[in-house]
Design an enzyme around this catalytic site. Structure first.
Site, PDB file in Angstrom:
ATOM      1  CB  ALA A  19      -0.946  -0.102   1.240  1.00 55.90           C
ATOM      2  NE  ARG A  20       1.534   6.042  -1.974  1.00 56.64           N
ATOM      3  CZ  ARG A  20       1.232   5.187  -3.180  1.00 56.64           C
ATOM      4  NH1 ARG A  20       1.493   4.199  -3.178  1.00 56.64           N
ATOM      5  NH2 ARG A  20       1.021   6.214  -4.168  1.00 56.64           N
ATOM      6  CG  ASP A  35       6.873  -3.096  -3.495  1.00 56.32           C
ATOM      7  OD1 ASP A  35       7.716  -3.476  -3.842  1.00 56.32           O
ATOM      8  OD2 ASP A  35       5.919  -2.448  -4.048  1.00 56.32           O
ATOM      9  CD  GLU A  50       8.346   4.082  -1.206  1.00 55.27           C
ATOM     10  OE1 GLU A  50       8.140   4.236  -2.105  1.00 55.27           O
ATOM     11  OE2 GLU A  50       7.532   3.339  -0.329  1.00 55.27           O
ATOM     12  CG  HIS A  61       6.917   1.900  -4.238  1.00 55.42           C
ATOM     13  ND1 HIS A  61       6.624   2.949  -3.813  1.00 55.42           N
ATOM     14  CD2 HIS A  61       5.750   1.173  -4.988  1.00 55.42           C
ATOM     15  CE1 HIS A  61       5.272   2.913  -3.987  1.00 55.42           C
ATOM     16  NE2 HIS A  61       4.851   2.158  -4.564  1.00 55.42           N
ATOM     17  CB  SER A  89       4.983  -4.583  -6.354  1.00 53.44           C
ATOM     18  OG  SER A  89       4.228  -3.350  -5.891  1.00 53.44           O
TER      19      SER A  89
END
Length: 312
Positions: free
Chosen positions: A223-224, A248, A253, A272, A274
């Site tokens: 998600a986040r 992920d 980030e 991140h 995915s």
């Protein structure tokens, strides 16, 4: 004549497919964007710099429709979208297939201890036993978020005989409501986060939720990073209060190189990637935009519409 301001990142696959009779203004830099959007009615402002995208939106005073490849648009000024009544179409579902596949990959990777298998190969060491002995079949997963991604995760897990319980607003068989799932956290082997980033979901997994989980439960977050209290998660992983995490997404980030999450064997960080683990993202987004453009020019509704009041 309808004026469009579009990021040059999309130009190679879009320009030759646009209908005739449009005034299209391409841009590559922040400065070019601010000039291009001044008169634009339609915009596709995707750039690598999200701050520049937000600034471009503020400068687009005549904008009526904004398109984006991103599903999550929490970095844009929601107040501007609301005040100006701008219709927004986002990338919901564009990356859903590959992200759903990533979830299954992450779960299998942890269940079978595959990271240790790869490390053994790099050492040229022949293992005599499997480092992971969990089976997906018969395990129980709690799926928070039943949008485009969640709806693809569920059948893929069911194909592995995972018992999936979905959290959604409307009740039904195999579902829990928004106020019910916390009381059942100790029943699940996997907790999968596929919710949008909204004020309601920020920090929804905190110290209390982590403490309520089974000691071998694994969190999967596509998600986040903000939906998890990351310091609380770090402590739970360090003390092995839970089994592990497949992340992920993180906060921030990119994750700083000295962050302690990197060093934990029970934390799997996939940067991140995915949604990027595919080659069709721009093609799918371009096809959707052109279909919506035809609809818009005919005065018909576009889709999927992002609601800035809800955040998704």
């Amino acid at each position: 004549m309808t004026i469009l301001a579009i990021s040059g990142l999309i130009r190679p696959m879009l320009e030759h497919r646009l209908p005739q009779g449009l005034d299209v203004r391409w841009f590559m830099t922040r400065e070019e964007a601010l000039e291009a959007v001044a008169e634009a009615e339609i915009g596709w402002f995707d750039m690598n710099d999200q701050q520049a995208m937000a600034e471009t939106l503020r400068a687009a005073k005549k904008l009526k429709w904004l398109n984006s490849i991103y599903a999550g648009l929490d970095f844009l000024p929601m107040d501007v979208l609301i005040e100006r009544g701008i219709t927004v179409t986002n990338g919901a579902g564009i990356n859903a297939i590959t992200i759903a596949e990533y979830v299954v990959m992450g779960m299998l990777n942890i269940a079978k201890g595959f990271r240790e298998v790869v490390r053994a190969q790099e050492r040229r060491e022949w293992l005599l036993d499997s480092p992971g002995k969990r089976e997906l079949a018969g395990s129980k997963a709690l799926l928070l978020g039943y949008g485009a991604i969640g709806r693809l995760i569920e059948p893929r897990l069911k194909a592995f005989d995972v018992d999936v319980t979905v959290v959604r607003r409307s009740a039904g068989e195999g579902t829990l409501g928004p106020d019910e799932w916390r009381a059942h956290l100790d029943e699940f082997d996997w907790v999968i986060l596929a919710v949008p980033a909204t004020p309601e979901t920020e920090g929804m997994i905190g110290a209390a939720e982590l403490a309520a989980m089974k000691s071998d439960c694994v969190i999967v977050n596509i998600a986040r990073g903000s939906v998890i209290d990351q310091p609380a998660l770090l402590e739970a992983l360090e003390t092995k209060a839970i089994g592990g995490a497949f992340l992920d997404v993180t906060t921030p980030e990119p994750l700083p190189a000295d962050h302690p999450l990197w060093a934990l064997d029970n934390a799997h960080i996939t940067m991140h990637l995915s949604g990027r683990a595919q080659s069709k993202m721009f093609q799918r987004s371009g096809d959707r935009f052109l279909d919506n453009l035809d609809r818009y020019l005919r005065g018909e509704p576009v889709a999927p519409v992002f609601d800035p009041r809800l955040g998704y």
